[in-house]
Each structure stands twice: as structure tokens, then as C-alpha cells.
Design a protein around this motif. Structure first.
Motif, PDB file in Angstrom:
ATOM      1  N   ALA A 192      44.377  21.785  83.681  1.00 12.43           N
ATOM      2  CA  ALA A 192      42.972  21.739  84.129  1.00 12.43           C
ATOM      3  C   ALA A 192      42.820  22.143  85.590  1.00 12.43           C
ATOM      4  O   ALA A 192      41.708  22.424  86.039  1.00 12.43           O
ATOM      5  N   SER A 193      43.932  22.189  86.326  1.00  8.99           N
ATOM      6  CA  SER A 193      43.845  22.646  87.727  1.00  8.99           C
ATOM      7  C   SER A 193      43.740  24.173  87.792  1.00  8.99           C
ATOM      8  O   SER A 193      43.418  24.713  88.845  1.00  8.99           O
ATOM      9  N   GLY A 194      44.018  24.841  86.689  1.00  9.01           N
ATOM     10  CA  GLY A 194      43.933  26.302  86.657  1.00  9.01           C
ATOM     11  C   GLY A 194      42.504  26.755  86.373  1.00  9.01           C
ATOM     12  O   GLY A 194      41.629  25.947  86.029  1.00  9.01           O
TER      13      GLY A 194
ATOM     14  N   VAL B 132      46.201  24.849  77.007  1.00  8.55           N
ATOM     15  CA  VAL B 132      46.156  26.151  77.684  1.00  8.55           C
ATOM     16  C   VAL B 132      47.567  26.711  77.713  1.00  8.55           C
ATOM     17  O   VAL B 132      48.512  26.021  78.108  1.00  8.55           O
ATOM     18  N   SER B 133      47.705  27.952  77.300  1.00  4.18           N
ATOM     19  CA  SER B 133      49.016  28.611  77.277  1.00  4.18           C
ATOM     20  C   SER B 133      49.682  28.550  78.663  1.00  4.18           C
ATOM     21  O   SER B 133      49.030  28.755  79.681  1.00  4.18           O
ATOM     22  N   GLY B 134      51.006  28.286  78.667  1.00  3.71           N
ATOM     23  CA  GLY B 134      51.746  28.135  79.927  1.00  3.71           C
ATOM     24  C   GLY B 134      52.021  29.463  80.613  1.00  3.71           C
ATOM     25  O   GLY B 134      51.676  30.536  80.107  1.00  3.71           O
TER      26      GLY B 134
ATOM     27  N   SER C 201      35.922  36.851  80.168  1.00  2.28           N
ATOM     28  CA  SER C 201      36.022  36.164  81.469  1.00  2.28           C
ATOM     29  C   SER C 201      36.320  34.700  81.199  1.00  2.28           C
ATOM     30  O   SER C 201      36.077  34.191  80.095  1.00  2.28           O
ATOM     31  N   ARG C 202      36.826  34.025  82.197  1.00  4.33           N
ATOM     32  CA  ARG C 202      37.187  32.613  81.981  1.00  4.33           C
ATOM     33  C   ARG C 202      35.935  31.795  81.664  1.00  4.33           C
ATOM     34  O   ARG C 202      36.003  30.860  80.876  1.00  4.33           O
ATOM     35  N   GLU C 203      34.789  32.148  82.265  1.00  4.49           N
ATOM     36  CA  GLU C 203      33.556  31.392  81.969  1.00  4.49           C
ATOM     37  C   GLU C 203      33.123  31.574  80.529  1.00  4.49           C
ATOM     38  O   GLU C 203      32.710  30.619  79.865  1.00  4.49           O
TER      39      GLU C 203
ATOM     40  N   ALA D 129      46.804  17.675  84.331  1.00  7.14           N
ATOM     41  CA  ALA D 129      47.295  18.712  85.245  1.00  7.14           C
ATOM     42  C   ALA D 129      48.707  18.392  85.701  1.00  7.14           C
ATOM     43  O   ALA D 129      49.045  17.218  85.902  1.00  7.14           O
ATOM     44  N   ARG D 130      49.499  19.444  85.867  1.00  7.12           N
ATOM     45  CA  ARG D 130      50.842  19.268  86.432  1.00  7.12           C
ATOM     46  C   ARG D 130      50.724  18.695  87.846  1.00  7.12           C
ATOM     47  O   ARG D 130      51.508  17.858  88.265  1.00  7.12           O
ATOM     48  N   THR D 131      49.711  19.167  88.576  1.00  5.68           N
ATOM     49  CA  THR D 131      49.478  18.705  89.944  1.00  5.68           C
ATOM     50  C   THR D 131      48.108  18.018  89.977  1.00  5.68           C
ATOM     51  O   THR D 131      47.086  18.667  90.226  1.00  5.68           O
ATOM     52  N   PRO D 132      48.070  16.700  89.663  1.00  4.49           N
ATOM     53  CA  PRO D 132      46.783  16.022  89.457  1.00  4.49           C
ATOM     54  C   PRO D 132      45.792  16.190  90.611  1.00  4.49           C
ATOM     55  O   PRO D 132      44.593  16.356  90.366  1.00  4.49           O
TER      56      PRO D 132
HETATM   57  N1  NAP Z   1      44.015  36.796  79.187  1.00  5.77           N
HETATM   58  C1  NAP Z   1      44.479  37.161  80.360  1.00  5.77           C
HETATM   59  O1  NAP Z   1      44.103  38.211  80.916  1.00  5.77           O
HETATM   60  C2  NAP Z   1      45.461  36.294  81.074  1.00  5.77           C
HETATM   61  C3  NAP Z   1      45.855  36.628  82.365  1.00  5.77           C
HETATM   62  C4  NAP Z   1      46.716  35.771  83.030  1.00  5.77           C
HETATM   63  C5  NAP Z   1      47.169  34.620  82.391  1.00  5.77           C
HETATM   64  N2  NAP Z   1      46.773  34.324  81.135  1.00  5.77           N
HETATM   65  C6  NAP Z   1      47.187  33.093  80.438  1.00  5.77           C
HETATM   66  O2  NAP Z   1      46.120  32.164  80.576  1.00  5.77           O
HETATM   67  C7  NAP Z   1      46.602  30.932  81.100  1.00  5.77           C
HETATM   68  C8  NAP Z   1      45.583  30.292  82.002  1.00  5.77           C
HETATM   69  O3  NAP Z   1      45.112  31.182  82.960  1.00  5.77           O
HETATM   70  P1  NAP Z   1      44.404  30.679  84.284  1.00  5.77           P
HETATM   71  O4  NAP Z   1      43.427  31.704  84.644  1.00  5.77           O
HETATM   72  O5  NAP Z   1      43.931  29.276  84.145  1.00  5.77           O
HETATM   73  O6  NAP Z   1      45.653  30.711  85.298  1.00  5.77           O
HETATM   74  P2  NAP Z   1      45.759  30.013  86.704  1.00  5.77           P
HETATM   75  O7  NAP Z   1      44.416  29.807  87.323  1.00  5.77           O
HETATM   76  O8  NAP Z   1      46.785  30.756  87.475  1.00  5.77           O
HETATM   77  O9  NAP Z   1      46.334  28.557  86.362  1.00  5.77           O
HETATM   78  C9  NAP Z   1      47.603  28.371  85.844  1.00  5.77           C
HETATM   79  C10 NAP Z   1      47.710  26.915  85.471  1.00  5.77           C
HETATM   80  O10 NAP Z   1      48.954  26.719  84.800  1.00  5.77           O
HETATM   81  C11 NAP Z   1      49.437  25.472  85.275  1.00  5.77           C
HETATM   82  N3  NAP Z   1      50.859  25.326  85.018  1.00  5.77           N
HETATM   83  C12 NAP Z   1      51.853  26.146  85.398  1.00  5.77           C
HETATM   84  N4  NAP Z   1      53.043  25.629  85.008  1.00  5.77           N
HETATM   85  C13 NAP Z   1      52.774  24.464  84.379  1.00  5.77           C
HETATM   86  C14 NAP Z   1      53.576  23.464  83.771  1.00  5.77           C
HETATM   87  N5  NAP Z   1      54.915  23.540  83.742  1.00  5.77           N
HETATM   88  N6  NAP Z   1      52.968  22.401  83.206  1.00  5.77           N
HETATM   89  C15 NAP Z   1      51.611  22.277  83.234  1.00  5.77           C
HETATM   90  N7  NAP Z   1      50.784  23.195  83.800  1.00  5.77           N
HETATM   91  C16 NAP Z   1      51.377  24.266  84.370  1.00  5.77           C
HETATM   92  C17 NAP Z   1      49.102  25.475  86.750  1.00  5.77           C
HETATM   93  O11 NAP Z   1      49.242  24.182  87.298  1.00  5.77           O
HETATM   94  P3  NAP Z   1      49.426  23.909  88.893  1.00  5.77           P
HETATM   95  O12 NAP Z   1      48.037  23.751  89.422  1.00  5.77           O
HETATM   96  O13 NAP Z   1      50.224  22.670  88.957  1.00  5.77           O
HETATM   97  O14 NAP Z   1      50.143  25.101  89.474  1.00  5.77           O
HETATM   98  C18 NAP Z   1      47.662  25.953  86.654  1.00  5.77           C
HETATM   99  O15 NAP Z   1      46.804  24.891  86.313  1.00  5.77           O
HETATM  100  C19 NAP Z   1      47.855  31.292  81.810  1.00  5.77           C
HETATM  101  O16 NAP Z   1      48.662  30.176  81.810  1.00  5.77           O
HETATM  102  C20 NAP Z   1      48.403  32.451  80.991  1.00  5.77           C
HETATM  103  O17 NAP Z   1      49.161  31.989  79.908  1.00  5.77           O
HETATM  104  C21 NAP Z   1      45.914  35.137  80.486  1.00  5.77           C
END
Ligand code: NAP
Length: 286
Positions: free
Chosen positions: A8-10, A70-72, A171-173, A33-36
Motif C-alpha cells: 500500500a506504500s506503492g 499487488v504483484s511484487g 493508469s494507476r488511478e 506495507a513492507r515499510t509501514p
Molecule cells: N503495468 C506496468 O506498467 C507496471 C510497471 C511497473 C511495475 N508494475 C508492477 O506493478 C506493481 C506495483 O506498481 P507500483 O506503481 O505500485 O510500484 P511502486 O510505486 O514502485 O511501489 C512498489 C511497491 O512494492 C513494495 N515492495 C517491494 N518489495 C516488497 C516486499 N518484499 N514486500 C512487500 N512490498 C514490497 C514497495 O514497498 P516499500 O515502500 O517498502 O519499498 C512499494 O510499496 C509492481 O510491483 C510491479 O509488479 C507494473
């Protein structure tokens, strides 16, 4: 009904949390979240959850009715077990439903395929978990292209190996809107949805960006090999290869898939032009 969202921090996790709050109120949403501390700004209960720790999720998923996974971000083989930690902890806690954010893409023919393969394995793990499930296959986010605009302007072009291939961006939204509905309504259970907007070429993308930002970008197509070498030199072997693999996939048509967005979200996906306009508005008022 308590709904938890991982990572959820992402940016994606946060977008889903925000939509859920408007639908069911902040008391019913849990941010994992990994980092609450990085999720505190969301204004909901925050619990710790690192995908490497089954124990974290055994605790984080207590009393939860539905979880959004959410995918890692780790390398593909590591992700499979990380996701299993969440799925197994969900079963252990008698969570009723799991929704997984997967990805559109080809699982064999491109340098991006190992990542797609690991997503497909998690899809199988989710759909055989015994829980109610829904899977979304996300299109490519449009935001990274817009964040890269400064470089595009400096170079006067959008340059990659997608050629005339069409890509259904999102988009993310927009994803946040769809995933909230997929979590809340049982009518989606057992479905896998392509979550993409209208598919466009890179030339169309350049035209829309020019229209919104007043730029004068043109699209330049290069070969897959040339692009891979350029990206590896700029970003290193791993990320460079992955990025080249994504555009190789667009070239071969794997991102031009029928959209299930309306079925999932209950309304049509906004247009690529609208996504770019929304991004520009959001970033010009900051
Ligand atoms: N469709 C696309 O174009 C696209 C592009 C890029 C990625 N993705 C995928 O979409 C996912 C989410 O994207 P986003 O925009 O939210 O990315 P983001 O804003 O970079 O956020 C990544 C998130 O993953 C978390 N994370 C990383 N390692 C983790 C672990 N070991 N355990 C728990 N959480 C962990 C991070 O936590 P911290 O805050 O602790 O770092 C952060 O909350 C990505 O993880 C990736 O699989 C898709």
C-alpha cells in the motif's frame, strides 16, 4: 467488511486504497506495507507485510475478509514464493477472497516473458487456492512515459522498438477504480480481466503528448537488437533487457488485447488523451 491491500506504500496500492475509502469508508480498509511508515499518509490502519515473511502476513491478514495482492518487484523466481506467502497466510486466516494484480503480456517470446511467466504462476496459485478470486491483467502504465518527458524533449523524439505495434495503456488511478469494484462485488469472482484502455501506437502517443504539453516529439522506430543495446547501456543489463522486452512485446501485438475494463469497473476506461490531460493537470497544480 474489512479489505486489506498489500504494497500500500506503492503507487498502485495507494490508488486502490484511496478508491476503497470512498466506497466503504476508512474504517474498513487496511493498508499492508513492507515499510509501514510510508503508508501512514493514507489515513487507514496500517499493518506490516514484507512478501518475504509468511509470519508478517499471518498477523496482517487477521480478521480480513478480502485481500488485494499487488504483484511484487523482485526477480521473477523470487516473486512466486513471495506471493505464495500471502496466499497461504490468507487461507490460514480464512480470508474469503483474494484479488491479484497480474500483467498483460506474452509468456514465451520476449525478454519480458520471465516476468509474465511468474505472474501466470501466481494466477494459477490464486485460482487454485480454494478462496474466491479475481485476477486483473494490467496494461502498461502510461505515467512512466510522462515522467520521462524531459528526456523525450531533450532528444526531440520517442525512440523504441515498438514500431507500429499498438499498446493498451492504463493508469494507476484507472486501475484503482477497477480493483475496488473487483474486491467489493461477488459478480466478478472467478474472472480474469484485461485492464487496459484503448490501444494506440507510439506515433499516436507522441501526437497526444504534443497536444497536451505543446511539445514537438516525433516517433522513431529502431530494431529490437539496437534498442536492447541502448537500454542496457543506459539502465544496466537487467532493467535494460526488461524494458526492451516490453517494447518488443508491443511490437508483436501482445499488448493489443480486448479490454475487460468496463466489465470490471462498471464504466468505460478513460481515453489515452484524457489520461495524459489528467496527468498534466495533476502535476501542473502541485
Ligand atoms: N503495468 C506496468 O506498467 C507496471 C510497471 C511497473 C511495475 N508494475 C508492477 O506493478 C506493481 C506495483 O506498481 P507500483 O506503481 O505500485 O510500484 P511502486 O510505486 O514502485 O511501489 C512498489 C511497491 O512494492 C513494495 N515492495 C517491494 N518489495 C516488497 C516486499 N518484499 N514486500 C512487500 N512490498 C514490497 C514497495 O514497498 P516499500 O515502500 O517498502 O519499498 C512499494 O510499496 C509492481 O510491483 C510491479 O509488479 C507494473
Amino acid at each position: 467488511m474489512k479489505i486489506a491491500v498489500t504494497s500500500a506504500s506503492g503507487q498502485l496500492g495507494a490508488a486502490i486504497v484511496k478508491t476503497l475509502i470512498t466506497e466503504i469508508g476508512k474504517d474498513n480498509v487496511i493498508a499492508i506495507a513492507r515499510t509501514p511508515e510510508k503508508a501512514k499518509h493514507l489515513g487507514v490502519e496500517v499493518r506490516k507485510g514484507d512478501y518475504n515473511s509468511r509470519e508478517d502476513f499471518n498477523i496482517a491478514l487477521k480478521g480480513v475478509d478480502a485481500v488485494l495482492l499487488v504483484s511484487g518487484m523482485d526477480e521473477p523466481q523470487k516473486r512466486i514464493q513471495q506471493h505464495r506467502n500471502v496466499i497461504e497466510a490468507a487461507t490460514y486466516n480464512s480470508v474469503q477472497k483474494i484479488v491479484y494484480t497480474s500483467i498483460v503480456g506474452d509468456d514465451i517470446n520476449t525478454a519480458f516473458s520471465p516476468i509474465v511467466q511468474s505472474n501466470r504462476q501466481t494466477e494459477e496459485d490464486v485460482s487454485t487456492s480454494g478462496l474466491d478470486w479475481v485476477i486483473g491483467r494490467n496494461g502498461i502504465y502510461i505515467e512512466p512515459d510522462l515522467e520521462y518527458l524531459g528526456t523525450y524533449i531533450k532528444e526531440g523524439e520517442i525512440r523504441n522498438c515498438a514500431n507500429e505495434g499498438k499498446c493498451g495503456y492504463t493508469s494507476r488511478e484507472e486501475l484503482g477504480v477497477a480493483y475496488a469494484q473487483m474486491l467489493l462485488s461477488d459478480k466478478h469472482n472467478g474472472n480474469t480481466y484485461n485492464l487496459v484502455g484503448e490501444a494506440i501506437t507510439q506515433t499516436q502517443l507522441a501526437t497526444y503528448i504534443n497536444q497536451v504539453f505543446g511539445t514537438n516529439l516525433k516517433y522513431v522506430a529502431v530494431s529490437v537488437d539496437e534498442y536492447k543495446k541502448e537500454r542496457q547501456a543506459a539502465l544496466g543489463d537487467f532493467i535494460g533487457t526488461v524494458i526492451a522486452g516490453i517494447y518488443e512485446g508491443i511490437k508483436s501485438g501482445v499488448n493489443n488485447v480486448p479490454s475487460d475494463y468496463k466489465k470490471a469497473a462498471g464504466r468505460s476506461h478513460i481515453s489515452p488523451l484524457q489520461m495524459i490531460q489528467d496527468y498534466q493537470l495533476k502535476h501542473s497544480t502541485k
